[in-house]
Design a protein around this motif. Structure first.
Motif, PDB file in Angstrom:
ATOM      1  N   LEU A  47       0.833  -1.208   0.000  1.00 15.57           N
ATOM      2  CA  LEU A  47       0.000   0.000   0.000  1.00 15.57           C
ATOM      3  C   LEU A  47       0.866   1.256   0.000  1.00 15.57           C
ATOM      4  O   LEU A  47       0.567   2.229  -0.700  1.00 15.57           O
ATOM      5  N   PHE A  48       1.927   1.225   0.804  1.00 21.57           N
ATOM      6  CA  PHE A  48       2.831   2.372   0.849  1.00 21.57           C
ATOM      7  C   PHE A  48       3.484   2.583  -0.512  1.00 21.57           C
ATOM      8  O   PHE A  48       3.632   3.723  -0.971  1.00 21.57           O
ATOM      9  N   LYS A  49       3.852   1.494  -1.168  1.00 18.45           N
ATOM     10  CA  LYS A  49       4.437   1.595  -2.507  1.00 18.45           C
ATOM     11  C   LYS A  49       3.427   2.179  -3.492  1.00 18.45           C
ATOM     12  O   LYS A  49       3.777   2.989  -4.348  1.00 18.45           O
ATOM     13  N   THR A  50       2.156   1.769  -3.353  1.00 15.40           N
ATOM     14  CA  THR A  50       1.113   2.303  -4.232  1.00 15.40           C
ATOM     15  C   THR A  50       0.933   3.806  -4.033  1.00 15.40           C
ATOM     16  O   THR A  50       0.666   4.538  -4.990  1.00 15.40           O
ATOM     17  N   CYS A  51       1.086   4.267  -2.793  1.00 12.72           N
ATOM     18  CA  CYS A  51       0.974   5.709  -2.518  1.00 12.72           C
ATOM     19  C   CYS A  51       2.059   6.490  -3.251  1.00 12.72           C
ATOM     20  O   CYS A  51       1.803   7.577  -3.787  1.00 12.72           O
ATOM     21  N   LEU A  52       3.276   5.954  -3.251  1.00 16.82           N
ATOM     22  CA  LEU A  52       4.400   6.654  -3.868  1.00 16.82           C
ATOM     23  C   LEU A  52       4.477   6.393  -5.364  1.00 16.82           C
ATOM     24  O   LEU A  52       4.927   7.269  -6.125  1.00 16.82           O
ATOM     25  N   LYS A  96      -6.905   7.070  -2.123  1.00 21.10           N
ATOM     26  CA  LYS A  96      -8.245   7.436  -2.596  1.00 21.10           C
ATOM     27  C   LYS A  96      -8.183   8.009  -4.013  1.00 21.10           C
ATOM     28  O   LYS A  96      -9.060   7.723  -4.838  1.00 21.10           O
ATOM     29  N   ASN A  97      -7.167   8.817  -4.288  1.00 21.45           N
ATOM     30  CA  ASN A  97      -7.023   9.388  -5.629  1.00 21.45           C
ATOM     31  C   ASN A  97      -6.751   8.301  -6.668  1.00 21.45           C
ATOM     32  O   ASN A  97      -7.280   8.336  -7.787  1.00 21.45           O
ATOM     33  N   ALA A  98      -5.901   7.333  -6.291  1.00 21.33           N
ATOM     34  CA  ALA A  98      -5.598   6.234  -7.204  1.00 21.33           C
ATOM     35  C   ALA A  98      -6.860   5.426  -7.498  1.00 21.33           C
ATOM     36  O   ALA A  98      -7.108   5.025  -8.644  1.00 21.33           O
ATOM     37  N   HIS A  99      -7.674   5.207  -6.473  1.00 21.60           N
ATOM     38  CA  HIS A  99      -8.925   4.465  -6.667  1.00 21.60           C
ATOM     39  C   HIS A  99      -9.885   5.246  -7.557  1.00 21.60           C
ATOM     40  O   HIS A  99     -10.552   4.657  -8.421  1.00 21.60           O
ATOM     41  N   ALA A 100      -9.979   6.545  -7.358  1.00 28.62           N
ATOM     42  CA  ALA A 100     -10.905   7.359  -8.155  1.00 28.62           C
ATOM     43  C   ALA A 100     -10.560   7.271  -9.638  1.00 28.62           C
ATOM     44  O   ALA A 100     -11.460   7.181 -10.494  1.00 28.62           O
ATOM     45  N   GLU A 101      -9.266   7.276  -9.958  1.00 24.44           N
ATOM     46  CA  GLU A 101      -8.850   7.168 -11.360  1.00 24.44           C
ATOM     47  C   GLU A 101      -9.195   5.799 -11.930  1.00 24.44           C
ATOM     48  O   GLU A 101      -9.667   5.686 -13.067  1.00 24.44           O
TER      49      GLU A 101
END
Length: 257
Positions: free
Chosen positions: A61-66, A208-213
């Protein structure tokens, strides 16, 4: 790489350090006990309020954030228009080969459902259910960091209360140490606020931004595939899907014929 979160962190930390150095010294804001109560307590409570399976995904998850996955809605629209042109000229069965070559698993699944001549209403229901399950899973992932947003200030306040109790008990022994002791007690609140607003809140919003896209592209796929199944004109499909995008985000792909 998610440069906005890095830039935001740099700005926040730089301004906090600047504010500290303007009126004091860094050493005044460093206290091991306060850090253990705030950081240790927050992380411990986050672990206690999650499942082991989710805990194993924290690094991912942390990697997904970055490094969030890239989604290009205009590219999805372009691909769907191409599929629509194939279906219009050769029939839905001709889409099977294209579906097998689709890079996006959700796109492949959606195309195969209409190729197999399933009931359109059931197909839409299945695809929308997949979107709902994806949203639920992503919200659960983001909520891990969201709990840190709430727990950070809570443990900061808890540390402050611990410090105040200790300070008041020793006040009669050393009245001159009241001021420094009060400062140390308040440092935990500072740590908690910093942890919540600088670390965990940006991480939660990044997920949340990644999910919205991703959700936008999934909805584009649903509407596009259902329009293909209905035999709509490719150009009409393109224009319909482009209305799902903000005006500034609409690309200029070649118009379908």
């Amino acid at each position: 790489m998610n440069f906005t979160i890095i830039i935001g962190w740099v700005i926040c930390i730089a301004l906090v350090i600047f504010g500290i150095l303007e009126g004091g010294e860094m050493g005044m804001f460093l206290d091991a006990t306060s850090a253990l109560i705030t950081f240790g307590g927050t992380i411990g409570a986050m672990i206690a309020t999650t499942t082991f399976s989710q805990l194993k995904k924290v690094g991912k998850l942390f990697k997904t954030c970055l490094f969030p996955p890239k989604y290009n809605p205009n590219q999805y629209i372009k691909e769907l228009v191409e599929y629509a042109m194939i279906a219009r000229s050769k029939g839905l069965l001709a889409l099977e080969e294209s579906a097998n070559n689709a890079k996006d698993p959700f796109m492949k699944q959606a195309l195969m459902l209409i190729v197999d001549a399933n009931d359109p209403n059931k197909v839409r229901e299945m695809l929308e259910s997949a979107v709902d399950h994806t949203a639920e899973r992503h919200n659960n992932n983001a909520s891990f960091f969201g709990r840190g947003v709430a727990l950070g200030p809570a443990f900061g306040m808890l540390g402050t209360l611990v410090g105040l109790v200790i300070m008041l008990n020793k006040m009669g022994e050393d009245p001159d140490g009241l001021g420094p002791a009060m400062a140390v007690a308040i440092i935990t609140t500072f740590y908690g606020s910093l942890l919540a607003n600088v670390v965990f809140s940006p991480l939660e919003e990044s997920l949340k931004n990644a999910h919205a896209e991703e959700e936008l592209c999934m909805n584009i796929i649903i509407e596009g595939v259902m329009a293909i199944a209905a035999g709509s004109n490719p150009r009409l499909i393109q224009e319909k899907l482009e209305f799902m995008l903000p005006r500034s985000g609409r690309g200029q792909p070649e118009k379908a014929k």
